[in-house]
Design a protein around this motif. Structure first.
Motif, short mmCIF file in Angstrom:
data_model
loop_
_atom_site.label_atom_id
_atom_site.label_comp_id
_atom_site.label_asym_id
_atom_site.label_seq_id
_atom_site.Cartn_x
_atom_site.Cartn_y
_atom_site.Cartn_z
N GLU A 28 0.86 -1.19 0.00
CA GLU A 28 0.00 0.00 0.00
C GLU A 28 0.89 1.23 0.00
O GLU A 28 1.78 1.37 0.85
N LEU A 29 0.66 2.14 -0.95
CA LEU A 29 1.44 3.38 -1.03
C LEU A 29 0.59 4.56 -0.57
O LEU A 29 -0.58 4.68 -0.96
N VAL A 30 1.17 5.43 0.24
CA VAL A 30 0.54 6.68 0.63
C VAL A 30 1.51 7.79 0.28
O VAL A 30 2.59 7.91 0.87
N ILE A 31 1.14 8.59 -0.72
CA ILE A 31 2.00 9.70 -1.17
C ILE A 31 1.54 10.97 -0.46
O ILE A 31 0.37 11.35 -0.56
N LEU A 32 2.45 11.60 0.26
CA LEU A 32 2.17 12.86 0.95
C LEU A 32 2.81 13.97 0.11
O LEU A 32 4.03 14.08 0.03
N PRO A 91 4.67 -8.26 1.51
CA PRO A 91 4.30 -7.00 0.83
C PRO A 91 2.86 -6.57 1.09
O PRO A 91 2.60 -5.38 1.23
N GLN A 92 1.92 -7.52 1.16
CA GLN A 92 0.52 -7.14 1.36
C GLN A 92 0.25 -6.59 2.75
O GLN A 92 -0.81 -6.05 3.01
N HIS A 93 1.23 -6.71 3.65
CA HIS A 93 1.08 -6.18 5.01
C HIS A 93 1.92 -4.92 5.24
O HIS A 93 2.11 -4.51 6.38
N LEU A 94 2.40 -4.32 4.15
CA LEU A 94 3.27 -3.16 4.27
C LEU A 94 2.59 -1.91 3.73
O LEU A 94 2.01 -1.92 2.66
N ARG A 95 2.66 -0.83 4.50
CA ARG A 95 2.22 0.50 4.06
C ARG A 95 3.47 1.36 3.93
O ARG A 95 4.21 1.55 4.89
N LEU A 96 3.69 1.90 2.74
CA LEU A 96 4.88 2.69 2.45
C LEU A 96 4.50 4.14 2.20
O LEU A 96 3.70 4.43 1.30
N TYR A 97 5.06 5.05 3.00
CA TYR A 97 4.84 6.48 2.82
C TYR A 97 5.91 7.04 1.89
O TYR A 97 7.08 6.66 1.97
N VAL A 98 5.49 7.96 1.02
CA VAL A 98 6.38 8.59 0.04
C VAL A 98 6.14 10.10 0.11
O VAL A 98 4.99 10.54 0.09
N LEU A 99 7.21 10.88 0.18
CA LEU A 99 7.10 12.33 0.21
C LEU A 99 7.29 12.86 -1.21
O LEU A 99 8.26 12.51 -1.89
N ASP A 100 6.36 13.72 -1.66
CA ASP A 100 6.43 14.27 -3.00
C ASP A 100 6.60 15.77 -2.93
O ASP A 100 5.71 16.49 -2.47
N GLY A 101 7.75 16.22 -3.38
CA GLY A 101 8.06 17.64 -3.39
C GLY A 101 9.53 17.78 -3.77
O GLY A 101 10.23 16.79 -3.97
N THR A 102 10.00 19.00 -3.85
CA THR A 102 11.44 19.20 -4.06
C THR A 102 12.17 18.61 -2.86
O THR A 102 11.55 18.33 -1.82
N TRP A 103 13.48 18.42 -2.98
CA TRP A 103 14.21 17.88 -1.84
C TRP A 103 14.06 18.79 -0.63
O TRP A 103 13.90 18.32 0.50
N ARG A 104 14.06 20.09 -0.85
CA ARG A 104 13.90 21.03 0.26
C ARG A 104 12.52 20.87 0.92
O ARG A 104 12.40 20.82 2.13
N LYS A 105 11.47 20.77 0.09
CA LYS A 105 10.12 20.63 0.62
C LYS A 105 9.94 19.27 1.30
O LYS A 105 9.24 19.16 2.31
N SER A 106 10.53 18.21 0.75
CA SER A 106 10.37 16.90 1.37
C SER A 106 11.09 16.85 2.72
O SER A 106 10.58 16.25 3.68
N ARG A 107 12.25 17.50 2.83
CA ARG A 107 12.93 17.56 4.13
C ARG A 107 12.09 18.33 5.13
O ARG A 107 12.02 17.98 6.31
N LEU A 108 11.43 19.40 4.67
CA LEU A 108 10.55 20.18 5.54
C LEU A 108 9.38 19.33 6.02
O LEU A 108 9.03 19.35 7.21
N LEU A 109 8.77 18.57 5.11
CA LEU A 109 7.66 17.69 5.50
C LEU A 109 8.14 16.66 6.53
O LEU A 109 7.44 16.38 7.52
N LEU A 110 9.31 16.12 6.33
CA LEU A 110 9.85 15.13 7.26
C LEU A 110 10.09 15.77 8.63
O LEU A 110 9.75 15.20 9.67
N HIS A 111 10.66 16.98 8.63
CA HIS A 111 10.94 17.69 9.88
C HIS A 111 9.66 18.02 10.66
O HIS A 111 9.65 17.96 11.89
N ARG A 112 8.58 18.33 9.95
CA ARG A 112 7.32 18.70 10.61
C ARG A 112 6.53 17.50 11.13
O ARG A 112 5.52 17.69 11.81
N HIS A 113 6.93 16.29 10.77
CA HIS A 113 6.15 15.11 11.12
C HIS A 113 7.03 14.08 11.85
O HIS A 113 7.55 13.16 11.20
N PRO A 114 7.18 14.23 13.15
CA PRO A 114 8.02 13.28 13.90
C PRO A 114 7.59 11.83 13.73
O PRO A 114 8.42 10.93 13.74
#
Length: 196
Positions: A28-32, A91-114
Motif C-alpha cells: 500500500e502506497l501513501v504519497i504525501l 508485501p501485502q502487510h506493508l504500508r509505504l509512505y512517500v514524500l512528493d516535493g522538491t528535496w527542500r520541501k520533502s525535508r521540511l515535511l519530514l521535519h514537521r512530522h516526527p
C-alpha cells in the motif's frame, strides 16, 4: 485561468497516457504531496496514483498518521537513517509512505512530522539514475516520485517496473511535444554586422 481535467488535474489532459486499468500490486502506497507540487506540470505523483490500484495521494503541509486497523507494518521511502526495510514483512502487510516535493520541501515535511521521521526507512538498492530529464537531478539517487515508487515496488514485491516507466516516458514525450518551438531569428536580423 484554464480549466483542468477533474481526474488528472492537468490543463492539458493526460488521462489517455494511463493504463486501461490500475496496475495491481501488494504494497500500500501513501504519497504525501506538498501543495506546491499539486499543479506542477512536470509532477508525476498524480498520474502514479491514478495508475496504481493501492495508492493514495494526500496533499497538504500537515498530515496526521492515518489509522491502521489492519496493523500493517509502516515504513518511509526516504534515504538516510534509520535505514532498515522491515525484514520479513509480506508485501501485502506493508504500508509505504512517500514524500512528493522538491528535496527542500520533502525535508521540511519530514521535519514537521516526527511520526514519519520515526518510521523505518526503505532505501532503494542500486536504482538506475533518473530518466526524467525535464527535472534537474543534482545527484544520481534523486528520482522522480514515479521512478522511486516503481523501484521500491520492484524491490519489495518483485513488481515489473516497465509499465510505470513507460507511463513516465509517455509523460515526458507529451511534455516535450507541448513545449513551444524555439524562435529562430530571421536571416541577417541579428548576430553581428555583415562582413565582420
Amino acid at each position: 485561468m484554464r480549466s483542468r481535467c477533474a481526474r488528472c488535474l492537468r490543463a492539458r489532459c493526460l488521462c489517455a497516457l494511463l493504463p486501461e486499468a490500475p496496475l495491481a500490486h501488494q504494497v500500500e502506497l501513501v504519497i504525501l504531496q506538498h501543495p506546491l507540487e499539486q499543479h506542477e506540470v512536470k509532477g508525476t505523483a498524480r498520474l502514479l496514483a491514478l495508475a496504481l490500484a493501492r495508492c493514495e495521494l494526500r496533499v497538504g503541509e500537515q498530515f496526521s498518521q492515518p489509522p491502521n486497523p489492519e496493523g500493517r507494518t509502516e515504513a518511509l521511502l526516504y534515504p538516510g537513517e534509520p535505514a532498515a526495510a522491515p525484514p520479513g514483512t509480506a508485501p501485502q502487510h506493508l504500508r509505504l509512505y512517500v514524500l512528493d516535493g522538491t528535496w527542500r520541501k520533502s525535508r521540511l515535511l519530514l521535519h514537521r512530522h516526527p511520526w514519519l521521521a520515526a518510521l523505518p526507512r526503505v532505501n532503494l538498492a542500486a536504482a538506475a539514475p533518473s530518466a526524467y530529464t525535464v527535472r534537474k537531478a543534482h545527484a544520481a539517487h534523486q528520482l522522480s516520485t514515479l521512478e522511486a515508487c516503481a523501484a521500491a515496488l520492484q524491490q519489495l514485491e518483485g513488481l515489473d517496473p516497465a509499465p510505470l516507466l513507460q507511463l513516465q516516458a509517455r509523460l515526458l514525450s507529451a511534455l516535450q511535444a507541448a513545449r513551444p518551438a524555439p524562435t529562430v531569428p530571421p536571416p541577417g536580423g541579428s548576430g553581428g554586422t555583415p562582413g565582420s
